[in-house]
Design a protein around this motif. Structure first.
Motif, short mmCIF file in Angstrom:
data_model
loop_
_atom_site.label_atom_id
_atom_site.label_comp_id
_atom_site.label_asym_id
_atom_site.label_seq_id
_atom_site.Cartn_x
_atom_site.Cartn_y
_atom_site.Cartn_z
N ALA A 1 -12.31 9.90 -74.07
CA ALA A 1 -10.85 9.78 -74.20
C ALA A 1 -10.31 8.65 -73.34
N ILE A 2 -10.78 8.56 -72.09
CA ILE A 2 -10.34 7.49 -71.19
C ILE A 2 -10.65 6.13 -71.80
N PHE A 3 -11.88 5.95 -72.26
CA PHE A 3 -12.28 4.64 -72.76
C PHE A 3 -11.67 4.31 -74.11
N ASN A 4 -11.31 5.31 -74.90
CA ASN A 4 -10.57 5.03 -76.13
C ASN A 4 -9.20 4.46 -75.80
N ILE A 5 -8.57 4.98 -74.77
CA ILE A 5 -7.26 4.46 -74.35
C ILE A 5 -7.40 3.06 -73.77
N LEU A 6 -8.49 2.82 -73.02
CA LEU A 6 -8.67 1.54 -72.34
C LEU A 6 -9.36 0.47 -73.17
N GLN A 7 -9.76 0.77 -74.38
CA GLN A 7 -10.65 -0.11 -75.13
C GLN A 7 -10.23 -1.59 -75.16
#
Length: 189
Positions: A38-44
């Motif tokens: 979830a974190i990395f989907n937001i930060l992609q």
């Protein structure tokens, strides 16, 4: 045995599927794959080429995931010598020692030291739950100006401990809850 596999793995990028070691008997809660994804989907859109600071790094789970996904460099800060040993083994296993640095120190002291040296596009902060470190940590990040102007702080904390909307010049953008874990995203005002 000092290090063991603890179901930690890289979930995407060039090292997708690679297992990471964790410290046996350590009283930590590694970031779950669900929360990490979830974190990395937001930060992609922010990861590529980013300079990353991983506070309370443990075995490097978040910072190594960022490297796998294309960030330029990660500085890990961890005080526990057992965790630092395992973190160094994980770095060596992935062949990324040139793109990383490890500071074995208290995070508040390390942040102060880093303020004279560099700024970061992304700061991961995963302090121990229930110790009241979140607001002082955000305050230290703000006061020592270690976050780039367009950078983001990702604070992992207990969902039972809501975080303030503002700390110094850091303003909360959003919260995401995943069971007992909550992620708060902060940017400079």
């Amino acid at each position: 045995m000092l290090a063991r596999e603890f179901n930690l793995r890289i979930i995407a990028g060039r090292w997708k599927g690679r297992r990471l070691l964790a410290v046996k008997g350590m009283h930590t809660r590694p970031t779950s794959d669900r929360v990490k994804e979830a974190i990395f989907n937001i930060l992609q859109r922010c990861i590529e080429g980013a300079n990353v600071l991983d506070l309370f790094a443990g075995t490097g789970n978040l910072g190594l995931e960022a490297l796998s996904r294309g960030c330029a460099r990660v500085v890990f800060v961890e005080k526990d010598p057992r965790a630092v040993d395992v973190l160094n083994k994980n770095r060596a296993s992935l062949g990324c020692t040139e793109q990383t640095a490890v500071i074995r120190d208290d995070v508040f002291h390390a942040i102060k030291r880093l303020s004279c040296q560099e700024r970061f596009d992304i700061i991961f902060a995963d302090p121990p739950y229930g110790k009241g470190l979140e607001t002082p940590l955000l305050n230290a990040i703000a006061e020592n100006d270690v976050l780039c102007q367009d950078g983001v702080v990702i604070l992992e904390h207990s969902s039972r401990d809501p975080q303030p909307d503002r700390v110094g010049n850091l303003v909360k953008l959003q919260d995401r809850r995943y069971g007992n874990t909550e992620i708060s995203f902060y940017k400079k005002e």
